[in-house]
Design an enzyme around this catalytic site. Sequence first.
Site, PDB file in Angstrom:
ATOM      1  N   GLY A   1       0.827  -1.197   0.000  1.00  6.83           N
ATOM      2  CA  GLY A   1       0.000   0.000   0.000  1.00  6.83           C
ATOM      3  C   GLY A   1       0.861   1.245   0.000  1.00  6.83           C
ATOM      4  O   GLY A   1       0.522   2.264   0.598  1.00  6.83           O
TER       5      GLY A   1
ATOM      6  N   ALA B   1     -11.246  -7.276  11.232  1.00  2.00           N
ATOM      7  CA  ALA B   1     -10.078  -7.647  10.434  1.00  2.00           C
ATOM      8  C   ALA B   1      -8.812  -7.033  11.017  1.00  2.00           C
ATOM      9  O   ALA B   1      -7.773  -7.699  11.139  1.00  2.00           O
ATOM     10  CB  ALA B   1     -10.276  -7.209   8.982  1.00  2.00           C
TER      11      ALA B   1
ATOM     12  N   TYR C   1     -14.363  -4.386   9.148  1.00  2.00           N
ATOM     13  CA  TYR C   1     -13.048  -3.739   9.101  1.00  2.00           C
ATOM     14  C   TYR C   1     -12.387  -3.777  10.481  1.00  2.00           C
ATOM     15  O   TYR C   1     -11.207  -4.106  10.607  1.00  2.00           O
ATOM     16  CB  TYR C   1     -13.209  -2.296   8.623  1.00  2.00           C
ATOM     17  CG  TYR C   1     -11.953  -1.472   8.711  1.00  2.00           C
ATOM     18  CD1 TYR C   1     -10.918  -1.639   7.800  1.00  2.00           C
ATOM     19  CD2 TYR C   1     -11.797  -0.501   9.708  1.00  2.00           C
ATOM     20  CE1 TYR C   1      -9.760  -0.874   7.884  1.00  2.00           C
ATOM     21  CE2 TYR C   1     -10.657   0.271   9.793  1.00  2.00           C
ATOM     22  CZ  TYR C   1      -9.644   0.079   8.877  1.00  2.00           C
ATOM     23  OH  TYR C   1      -8.488   0.834   8.963  1.00  2.00           O
TER      24      TYR C   1
ATOM     25  N   GLY D   1       1.763   3.372  -2.383  1.00  2.00           N
ATOM     26  CA  GLY D   1       1.635   4.370  -3.433  1.00  2.00           C
ATOM     27  C   GLY D   1       1.111   5.710  -2.973  1.00  2.00           C
ATOM     28  O   GLY D   1       1.447   6.745  -3.571  1.00  2.00           O
TER      29      GLY D   1
END
Length: 248
Positions: free
Chosen positions: A10, A155, A152, A12
Site C-alpha cells: 500500500g 479484520a 473492518y 503508493g
Amino acid sequence: MGSRLAVVSGGGTGIGAAIAGSLARDGYDVVVVGRRADVLAAAAERIGIDCGRPGAGTPVAADLTDPEQLDRVLAAVDGRPVDAVVNNAGGYLGGDTDTLTGTAAHWRANLDANVLTAVLLTEALRPALRRPGGRVILVSSIAAQRGGADAYAAAKAALHGWAYTLAAQLGPEQITVNVVSPGYVAETEFFGDRMTPEGYAKRVAETLVKRPGLPDDIAEAVRYLTSPAAGYVTGQVLGVNGGSVLGR
C-alpha cells in the site's frame, strides 16, 4: 543501491507513501507494492527525488490476495536480505449487508484486504528476513481497539493476535514484530468522498491534542520500530491516535 531493503505494501499513497519515503531518506531501498501501476510508478519516482537516490524506490504492481502474484515481489527483492516488511495495505470495503450472501462477501472482502494481504506478503518474505535484525510491522487501526467499523474493525483486530504469535515465532531469530495502530489520519484516500466537515470535526474533537493525524505521524512511528533503537520492542501495539484511545 542502499545497504538495507524494505518492502512496503500500500505504498503508493497516503500513509504507505509517507512510510516508504521516510525509510528511503534513512537509506533504505524500498519496494513499494500496490495494485495501481501508474500510482506506484509515480511514488517510486518521487521517492528517488526526495531522498536524492534515483532508483531507491522500486514499484511492484500486485494483488496481494493472490498467492501467485507474490512472485512479483520476490523478483523485485532479487535474493537480497529484507530488513523491514511494512504491511500497510488494506482499507474499509463497503458492501451490501442486507442479505446473508452480501454479508459473507462483505466480511470476506475486508478480511482479504486487511489480513490476507499481510499474511501472504509476510510469509512470502519470511525466509528472506534479515537474521538477526529483521522487522515486521503491521498497520492496524484504532477501530481494532474500540470497534465501530464492523468487518473492518474485526479484520484489523485479527492482525493484533497474529502479530503476537509471529513475534513469539521470530523472536529467537532476533526479528521483531509490532503493530502500529493509527487513529484518524487526514490527507489519505481512506474515506474517499465519505468524509464530511462534521465527521472531520468530530474525529479531531475526540483527540486530546485537537488535531488530525498526518501520514508523517505514522511514518515516524514506523521509522522508530525499524531502527536499532527498537531492537528490544516486539509483540507490541503502538497507538498513534492523538489520545483518542488511551493506552491499553
